[in-house]
Design a protein around this motif. Structure first.
Motif, mmCIF file in Angstrom:
data_model
loop_
_atom_site.group_PDB
_atom_site.id
_atom_site.type_symbol
_atom_site.label_atom_id
_atom_site.label_comp_id
_atom_site.label_asym_id
_atom_site.label_seq_id
_atom_site.Cartn_x
_atom_site.Cartn_y
_atom_site.Cartn_z
ATOM 1 N N GLY A 417 108.676 54.783 -10.540
ATOM 2 C CA GLY A 417 108.777 55.045 -11.980
ATOM 3 C C GLY A 417 108.884 56.527 -12.313
ATOM 4 N N LEU A 418 108.208 57.379 -11.573
ATOM 5 C CA LEU A 418 108.181 58.803 -11.926
ATOM 6 C C LEU A 418 109.480 59.510 -11.555
ATOM 7 C CD1 LEU A 418 106.500 61.229 -12.969
ATOM 8 C CD2 LEU A 418 105.858 61.649 -10.577
ATOM 9 N N THR A 419 109.941 59.261 -10.345
ATOM 10 C CA THR A 419 111.077 60.058 -9.841
ATOM 11 C C THR A 419 112.417 59.329 -9.900
ATOM 12 O OG1 THR A 419 110.704 59.177 -7.630
ATOM 13 C CG2 THR A 419 109.577 61.255 -8.208
ATOM 14 N N VAL A 449 108.671 64.044 4.042
ATOM 15 C CA VAL A 449 108.619 65.335 3.344
ATOM 16 C C VAL A 449 107.299 65.401 2.565
ATOM 17 C CG1 VAL A 449 109.847 66.823 1.716
ATOM 18 C CG2 VAL A 449 111.134 65.111 3.025
ATOM 19 N N ASP A 450 106.581 66.498 2.679
ATOM 20 C CA ASP A 450 105.336 66.650 1.908
ATOM 21 C C ASP A 450 105.346 68.033 1.263
ATOM 22 O OD1 ASP A 450 102.204 65.363 2.008
ATOM 23 O OD2 ASP A 450 102.425 67.496 1.485
ATOM 24 N N ILE A 451 105.215 68.039 -0.075
ATOM 25 C CA ILE A 451 105.224 69.325 -0.791
ATOM 26 C C ILE A 451 103.949 70.105 -0.418
ATOM 27 C CG2 ILE A 451 105.251 70.430 -3.068
ATOM 28 C CD1 ILE A 451 106.779 67.961 -4.073
ATOM 29 N N HIS A 453 100.862 72.441 -0.609
ATOM 30 C CA HIS A 453 99.834 72.874 -1.577
ATOM 31 C C HIS A 453 100.081 72.307 -2.960
ATOM 32 C CE1 HIS A 453 98.443 75.540 1.558
ATOM 33 N NE2 HIS A 453 99.596 76.239 1.580
ATOM 34 N N PHE A 454 100.373 71.128 -2.983
ATOM 35 C CA PHE A 454 100.700 70.510 -4.275
ATOM 36 C C PHE A 454 99.479 70.419 -5.185
ATOM 37 C CE2 PHE A 454 101.745 66.947 -7.089
ATOM 38 C CZ PHE A 454 102.900 67.480 -7.648
ATOM 39 N N LYS A 455 98.368 70.217 -4.557
ATOM 40 C CA LYS A 455 97.118 70.128 -5.335
ATOM 41 C C LYS A 455 96.930 71.398 -6.147
ATOM 42 C CE LYS A 455 92.170 69.144 -4.733
ATOM 43 N NZ LYS A 455 91.756 70.255 -5.571
ATOM 44 N N ALA A 456 97.305 72.506 -5.550
ATOM 45 C CA ALA A 456 97.145 73.793 -6.230
ATOM 46 C C ALA A 456 98.060 73.880 -7.447
ATOM 47 C CB ALA A 456 97.469 74.919 -5.237
ATOM 48 N N ILE A 457 99.232 73.288 -7.324
ATOM 49 C CA ILE A 457 100.165 73.291 -8.479
ATOM 50 C C ILE A 457 99.548 72.517 -9.629
ATOM 51 C CG2 ILE A 457 102.465 72.505 -9.273
ATOM 52 C CD1 ILE A 457 103.384 72.987 -6.345
ATOM 53 N N ASN A 458 99.061 71.356 -9.260
ATOM 54 C CA ASN A 458 98.387 70.538 -10.276
ATOM 55 C C ASN A 458 97.252 71.309 -10.932
ATOM 56 O OD1 ASN A 458 99.725 68.124 -10.505
ATOM 57 N ND2 ASN A 458 98.602 67.150 -8.813
ATOM 58 N N ASP A 459 96.509 71.893 -10.055
ATOM 59 C CA ASP A 459 95.320 72.596 -10.551
ATOM 60 C C ASP A 459 95.712 73.771 -11.438
ATOM 61 O OD1 ASP A 459 93.889 70.770 -9.144
ATOM 62 O OD2 ASP A 459 93.395 72.102 -7.455
ATOM 63 N N GLY A 462 98.718 72.248 -14.218
ATOM 64 C CA GLY A 462 98.430 70.972 -14.903
ATOM 65 C C GLY A 462 99.212 69.814 -14.301
ATOM 66 N N HIS A 463 98.696 68.644 -14.535
ATOM 67 C CA HIS A 463 99.290 67.412 -13.955
ATOM 68 C C HIS A 463 100.717 67.160 -14.415
ATOM 69 C CE1 HIS A 463 99.010 63.368 -12.190
ATOM 70 N NE2 HIS A 463 98.047 63.945 -11.455
ATOM 71 N N PRO A 464 101.019 67.389 -15.694
ATOM 72 C CA PRO A 464 102.413 67.156 -16.128
ATOM 73 C C PRO A 464 103.408 68.044 -15.397
ATOM 74 C CG PRO A 464 100.958 67.268 -18.015
ATOM 75 C CD PRO A 464 100.139 67.678 -16.839
ATOM 76 N N VAL A 469 107.440 68.829 -11.109
ATOM 77 C CA VAL A 469 107.817 69.331 -9.779
ATOM 78 C C VAL A 469 108.270 68.159 -8.903
ATOM 79 C CG1 VAL A 469 106.935 70.402 -7.672
ATOM 80 C CG2 VAL A 469 106.363 71.383 -9.903
ATOM 81 N N LEU A 470 107.490 67.090 -8.961
ATOM 82 C CA LEU A 470 107.852 65.921 -8.138
ATOM 83 C C LEU A 470 109.252 65.410 -8.516
ATOM 84 C CD1 LEU A 470 104.486 63.901 -8.098
ATOM 85 C CD2 LEU A 470 105.549 65.084 -6.176
ATOM 86 N N ARG A 471 109.513 65.310 -9.835
ATOM 87 C CA ARG A 471 110.822 64.803 -10.302
ATOM 88 C C ARG A 471 111.953 65.707 -9.861
ATOM 89 N NH1 ARG A 471 108.099 63.320 -15.086
ATOM 90 N NH2 ARG A 471 108.675 65.281 -16.077
#
Ligand SMILES: Nc1nc2c(ncn2[C@@H]2O[C@H](COP(=O)(O)OP(=O)(O)OP(=O)(O)O)[C@@H](O)[C@H]2O)c(=O)[nH]1
Length: 593
Positions: A417-419, A449-451, A453-459, A462-464, A469-471
């Motif tokens: 649904g997201l991407t 494929v794994d992005i 430090h993605f957690k850091a982006i979220n942090d 923000g989650h949106p 980024v994921l999209r």
């Protein structure tokens, strides 16, 4: 419960229906032909009868002309010489009428010629005798000469009776139902003849101022008896015989007049003349008065004969016309019957059976999920079929809607649904299928494929923004690989690319290409901040590898890429490679980023 479809019939609708159609057309044809044949026979009989009756009438007219010719002949022989010229002319006219009537009668081709020839001969002989007697000076003319000439003319009529009999027999043989017509007309013709003869027996001697010879008296009595017999034989006219008689009087009325005027009064006149043994001096009337009164008494008899004959001819002509109308009407009805039966079958075929079969085929196609390429042709169909076709269109429309929805559901079921990429489940299905295939073009290779430090982006953002980024990474990867490569969201911030048919080395090249693309992409957030991400890549795959193993090996490679510092590609050479070292060892792996 599972429904069991019955076995298909060996006969098609067409095979079942056409024998019935054929029988229906044949029966209609037989019925129509039977009707036409029957009325045709009736018309043939009516036409034949009308022809025969017309010929018979012509023959009787000639008989009457022969009878009628005797009147002027008798007068010519016995009258004063001063009136000779005018009486000769009258006689010649009477002869001309007889000849014309005989000529018309002779048009009946079936009549034996010799019978007619004999009549002509006898007539000539009689006429010669009449002429000879008429030319003789009155003082030299013996009563006997006159009587001989009259007898010769009688003989002509007697001979002619063979012609009349021949035609009446011919007529009765072809249709016994017209026997009464023959009898009645012959009787009337005979009555007219014998009435004339009776007059001749009486008038000739009086005109010559002689006592009536015994022979004439005997002949007169015999003739009277014959007239009585014929009148008795003449069937009385009960009602009317049909056809057209006199405009003012019916045949029954003519019959009654003839009975009164001739049979009663005329014969009484004769009776009075015959009184006292034919003694000239004792006779009630002189030649002139007797002739005038007797000829007047004969007139209704003649009229009855003429009217009867005309009525009979009219009646049979009318019957022929009626039969013709019936024949034409039957032929028309027969044509309409056969025509409408054929049209009915054609219409049934074109407007019922064929449209029904078409509808049935479309419904069968629908049951097999085949949608009609065009809407049903509703226009021009009968109302019931229009409803059926409209219902089929409605069902087809619903089926089309359902299949669109089904496709959408199916797509949703395999889409993230997201991407918008395919999801893990679909990836597994494709990978599993490819791993089972024996074709080299299907050999699966997986890039995980794994992005980084993605957690850091979220942090940090923000989650949106993380979602964005994921999209964008997903879209970038989708653009970067070939259309037939499957890019999937593997879960969380992990993606997977399934490549089929390539070697492991080529898969690694694709992974490098993706890594560079991700590294070089700038993502601009909604609040205008630009950011960049990197990703780590693990590659594995090859022939004869189980799908689960391929995932596991790719994950191991990814792990190694992560632990080696991220933003790089690592490859796991699988068990198969070890089983087939020459194949993969010969391919130099690209330098890993
Ligand atoms: N925004 C967003 N975040 C997600 C989604 N799915 C997973 N994440 C987050 O992705 C992060 C993954 O973090 P980790 O597994 O710790 O790994 P990492 O931070 O990427 O670090 P490395 O993988 O070690 O480089 C978690 O914080 C998840 O919550 C998603 O759909 N949207």
């Amino acid at each position: 419960m599972k429904s069991v479809s019955p076995p298909l019939s060996s006969k098609s609708l067409h095979q079942v229906l056409w024998p019935f159609g054929l029988v229906a057309v044949l029966c209609t044809l037989l019925l129509a032909a039977g009707g036409v044949a029957k009325t045709g026979q009736t018309y043939d009989l009516a036409r034949n009868n009308a022809t025969q009756v017309r010929q018979f009438a012509a023959i009787l007219e000639a008989a009457n002309a022969i009878s009628a010719e005797r009147g002027p002949a008798n007068v010519l022989m016995t009258a004063e010489p001063s009136r000779y010229e005018s009486l000769l002319l009258k006689w010649h006219n009477a002869q001309a009428r007889t000849d014309a009537a005989l000529k018309t009668a002779s048009l009946t081709r079936t009549l034996p010629r010799d019978l007619l020839d004999r009549v002509t001969e006898q007539l000539d002989q009689g006429r010669r005798r009449v002429l000879a007697a008429s030319l003789r000076p009155r003082e030299q003319l013996a009563y006997r000469d006159v009587q001989m000439a009259i007898n010769a003319m009688f003989l002509a009529w007697d001979n002619y009776q063979r012609v009349v009999l021949w035609q009446s027999r011919h007529m009765i043989q072809s249709d016994p139902a017209i026997a009464s017509v023959a009898i009645r007309n012959m009787t009337l013709s005979g009555l007219r003849e014998y009435a004339g003869r009776l007059g001749s027996y009486l008038i000739a001697p009086i005109s010559m101022k002689e006592n009536m010879p015994l022979e004439n008296q005997i002949n007169s009595r015999e003739t009277m008896a014959r007239i009585q017999t014929l009148w008795t034989l003449l069937p009385a006219y009960v009602g009317d015989i049909g056809g057209s008689a006199d405009r003012n009087l019916s045949l029954a009325q003519h019959y009654e007049i003839a009975r009164q005027v001739y049979m009663v009064q005329g014969l009484a006149l004769v009776e009075r003349q015959l009184r006292d043994g034919g003694e000239l001096s004792a006779m009630a009337l002189d030649a002139e008065s007797f002739t005038a009164q007797y000829v007047a008494a004969m007139k209704p008899l003649e009229t009855l004969r003429n009217q009867n004959l005309a009525a009979v001819v009219d009646k049979f002509n009318h019957r022929q016309d009626q039969a013709l109308i019936e024949l034409l009407a039957t032929a028309l009805i027969a044509t309409l019957l056969v025509g409408s039966m054929s049209v009915l079958l054609i219409v049934m075929r074109r407007r019922v059976v064929q449209p029904l079969l078409h509808g049935a085929k479309v419904i069968i196609d629908l049951s097999e999920n085949q949608l009609p390429s065009q809407p049903m042709p509703i226009q021009g169909q009968v109302r019931e079929l229009q409803r059926l076709y409209a219902a089929i269109d409605a069902v087809a429309g619903k089926l089309a809607e359902w299949s669109t929805l089904t496709r959408q559901f199916e797509k949703l079921a395999i889409t993230d649904g997201l991407t918008g990429l395919v999801n893990r489940r679909n990836l597994d299905e494709l990978g599993f299928k490819a791993s089972l295939s024996v074709r080299s073009s299907d050999v699966p290779h997986l890039i995980l494929v794994d992005i980084d430090h993605f957690k850091a982006i979220n942090d940090r953002y923000g989650h949106p923004v993380g979602d964005q980024v994921l999209r964008e990474v997903a879209a970038l990867m989708r653009r970067t690989v070939r259309d037939n490569d499957c890019v999937a969201r593997f879960g969380g911030e992990e993606f997977a690319v399934l490549i089929q048919g390539n070697s492991l080395a080529e898969a690694a090249i694709v992974a490098r290409k993706l890594r560079r693309a991700v590294q070089n992409q700038t993502i601009v957030t909604s609040d205008g901040q630009a950011l960049r991400v990197t990703a780590s890549f693990g590659v594995a795959g090859g022939k004869n590898e189980a799908w689960a193993d391929i995932i596991r090996y790719a994950d191991e490679a990814l792990y190694r890429a992560k632990t080696a510092g991220r933003n790089r590609v690592r490859v796991t050479r699988t068990q198969s490679r070890q089983r087939h070292p020459p194949l993969l060892q010969n391919i130099p792996l690209p330098e890993l980023g």
